[in-house]
Design a protein around this motif. Structure first.
Motif, PDB file in Angstrom:
ATOM      1  N   ARG A   1       0.940  -1.149  -0.368  1.00 32.79           N
ATOM      2  CA  ARG A   1       0.345  -0.376   0.248  1.00 32.79           C
ATOM      3  C   ARG A   1       0.807   1.167  -0.147  1.00 32.79           C
ATOM      4  O   ARG A   1       1.884   1.344   1.181  1.00 32.79           O
ATOM      5  CB  ARG A   1      -1.050   0.072   1.130  1.00 32.79           C
ATOM      6  N   TYR A   2       0.609   2.370  -1.094  1.00 32.19           N
ATOM      7  CA  TYR A   2       1.140   3.346  -0.593  1.00 32.19           C
ATOM      8  C   TYR A   2       0.431   4.385  -0.732  1.00 32.19           C
ATOM      9  O   TYR A   2      -0.694   4.549  -1.143  1.00 32.19           O
ATOM     10  CB  TYR A   2       1.964   3.536  -2.467  1.00 32.19           C
ATOM     11  N   ILE A   3      -0.013   5.104   0.337  1.00 32.06           N
ATOM     12  CA  ILE A   3      -0.794   6.183   0.997  1.00 32.06           C
ATOM     13  C   ILE A   3      -0.543   7.192  -0.113  1.00 32.06           C
ATOM     14  O   ILE A   3       0.490   8.137  -0.138  1.00 32.06           O
ATOM     15  CB  ILE A   3       0.046   6.435   1.929  1.00 32.06           C
ATOM     16  N   LEU A   4      -0.824   8.082  -0.849  1.00 28.05           N
ATOM     17  CA  LEU A   4      -1.508   8.884  -1.712  1.00 28.05           C
ATOM     18  C   LEU A   4      -1.751  10.177  -0.679  1.00 28.05           C
ATOM     19  O   LEU A   4      -1.523  11.222  -1.352  1.00 28.05           O
ATOM     20  CB  LEU A   4      -2.099   8.662  -2.954  1.00 28.05           C
TER      21      LEU A   4
ATOM     22  N   ASP B   1       4.174   7.451   2.850  1.00 22.84           N
ATOM     23  CA  ASP B   1       4.346   5.648   2.945  1.00 22.84           C
ATOM     24  C   ASP B   1       4.211   4.946   2.308  1.00 22.84           C
ATOM     25  O   ASP B   1       2.452   4.618   1.726  1.00 22.84           O
ATOM     26  CB  ASP B   1       3.622   5.748   4.493  1.00 22.84           C
ATOM     27  N   LEU B   2       4.750   4.225   1.716  1.00 28.45           N
ATOM     28  CA  LEU B   2       4.917   3.008   1.401  1.00 28.45           C
ATOM     29  C   LEU B   2       4.845   2.163   2.172  1.00 28.45           C
ATOM     30  O   LEU B   2       6.343   1.523   2.696  1.00 28.45           O
ATOM     31  CB  LEU B   2       5.266   2.610   0.063  1.00 28.45           C
ATOM     32  N   LEU B   3       4.735   1.083   1.669  1.00 25.52           N
ATOM     33  CA  LEU B   3       4.327  -0.336   3.086  1.00 25.52           C
ATOM     34  C   LEU B   3       3.845  -1.392   1.983  1.00 25.52           C
ATOM     35  O   LEU B   3       3.621  -1.422   1.805  1.00 25.52           O
ATOM     36  CB  LEU B   3       3.676  -0.563   3.739  1.00 25.52           C
ATOM     37  N   VAL B   4       5.096  -2.843   3.183  1.00 28.44           N
ATOM     38  CA  VAL B   4       4.882  -3.883   2.520  1.00 28.44           C
ATOM     39  C   VAL B   4       4.827  -4.939   3.367  1.00 28.44           C
ATOM     40  O   VAL B   4       5.612  -5.408   4.627  1.00 28.44           O
ATOM     41  CB  VAL B   4       6.057  -4.200   1.299  1.00 28.44           C
ATOM     42  N   LEU B   5       3.894  -5.353   3.600  1.00 23.15           N
ATOM     43  CA  LEU B   5       3.489  -6.577   4.328  1.00 23.15           C
ATOM     44  C   LEU B   5       3.613  -7.702   4.048  1.00 23.15           C
ATOM     45  O   LEU B   5       3.053  -8.410   3.245  1.00 23.15           O
ATOM     46  CB  LEU B   5       2.189  -6.669   5.420  1.00 23.15           C
ATOM     47  N   PRO B   6       4.188  -8.119   4.180  1.00 23.12           N
ATOM     48  CA  PRO B   6       4.150  -9.697   4.228  1.00 23.12           C
ATOM     49  C   PRO B   6       3.063 -11.382   4.757  1.00 23.12           C
ATOM     50  O   PRO B   6       2.658 -11.018   5.162  1.00 23.12           O
ATOM     51  CB  PRO B   6       5.936 -10.494   4.666  1.00 23.12           C
ATOM     52  N   ALA B   7       3.545 -11.847   3.125  1.00 20.96           N
ATOM     53  CA  ALA B   7       2.658 -12.508   3.461  1.00 20.96           C
ATOM     54  C   ALA B   7       2.289 -13.502   4.569  1.00 20.96           C
ATOM     55  O   ALA B   7       3.278 -13.816   5.011  1.00 20.96           O
ATOM     56  CB  ALA B   7       2.765 -13.286   1.899  1.00 20.96           C
ATOM     57  N   GLY B   8       1.297 -13.863   5.330  1.00 19.29           N
ATOM     58  CA  GLY B   8       1.326 -14.553   6.464  1.00 19.29           C
ATOM     59  C   GLY B   8       0.768 -13.555   7.429  1.00 19.29           C
ATOM     60  O   GLY B   8       0.661 -14.186   8.636  1.00 19.29           O
TER      61      GLY B   8
END
Ligand code: KMT
Ligand code: NI
Length: 182
Positions: free
Chosen positions: A94-97, A121-128
């Motif tokens: 998710r990249y917050i605009l 802010d750009l977040l990468v939540l890992p699988a699981g």
């Protein structure tokens, strides 16, 4: 972006629920979460997003506006769905605009960590990873959602079933052996 322990007090999830215990952003790395700051108002940000997308194979994307105005009748149900604790079998990117919101994620001790995210802010939540999302009191957020080619990103609500999920088990193992530790 700010990261802190959730206070676990009852009440509107859109309130900050700040326990007062702030965490360094690097705490997120130990959970396998990647974070970037690409301010939408900076000319270099779009190429930075392109580069990340090509490195990590984010072939698809769309934009979502989360607000009562933008979502109409579906709003309340969507908001509730986002805040139900869940996991995905793929990354959630998710990249917050515009606007602000809170991503809550479970840490290695199953405690809620609150990530206050805003524009850039750009977040990468890992699988699981178990997580949930809420708007703040301003009730507005616009985000770019990035996806790999054939994303398995159905929300699987936390249950005995997800405890046995192979992607979940692999994630828990990775955290336990410190694979994500920095
Ligand atoms: C999700 O899957 O929880 C979301 O897409 C949250 C809204 S996007 C900021
Ligand atoms: Ni999710």
């Amino acid at each position: 972006m700010r990261v802190f322990f959730y206070d676990n007090q009852p009440g509107d999830c859109r309130l900050p629920h700040d326990s007062g215990t702030e965490l360094p952003l690097s705490y997120l790395s130990t959970l396998g979460i990647l974070y970037y700051f690409f301010p939408p108002w900076s000319p270099s940000s779009s190429s930075a997003v392109e580069e990340l997308s090509s490195t990590r194979d984010y072939a698809n994307r769309d934009e979502i506006t989360i607000s009562a105005d933008a979502m109409g009748a579906a709003y309340e149900a969507k908001i509730q769905m986002f805040f139900d604790e869940h996991m995905h079998e793929d990354e959630e990117i998710r990249y917050i605009l515009a606007g602000n919101g809170f991503f809550d994620v479970r840490d290695a001790d199953d405690k809620w960590i609150r990530i206050q995210a805003g524009p850039g802010d750009l977040l990468v939540l890992p699988a699981g990873i178990y997580h949930r999302f809420t708007l703040d009191e301003a009730n507005f957020l616009k985000a770019m959602r990035l996806f790999q080619n054939q994303p398995k990103w159905a929300a699987l609500n936390r249950s005995e079933e997800t405890e046995k999920n192979e992607v979940r088990k692999k994630y828990v193992h990775a955290v336990q052996i410190g694979r994500f530790a920095t």
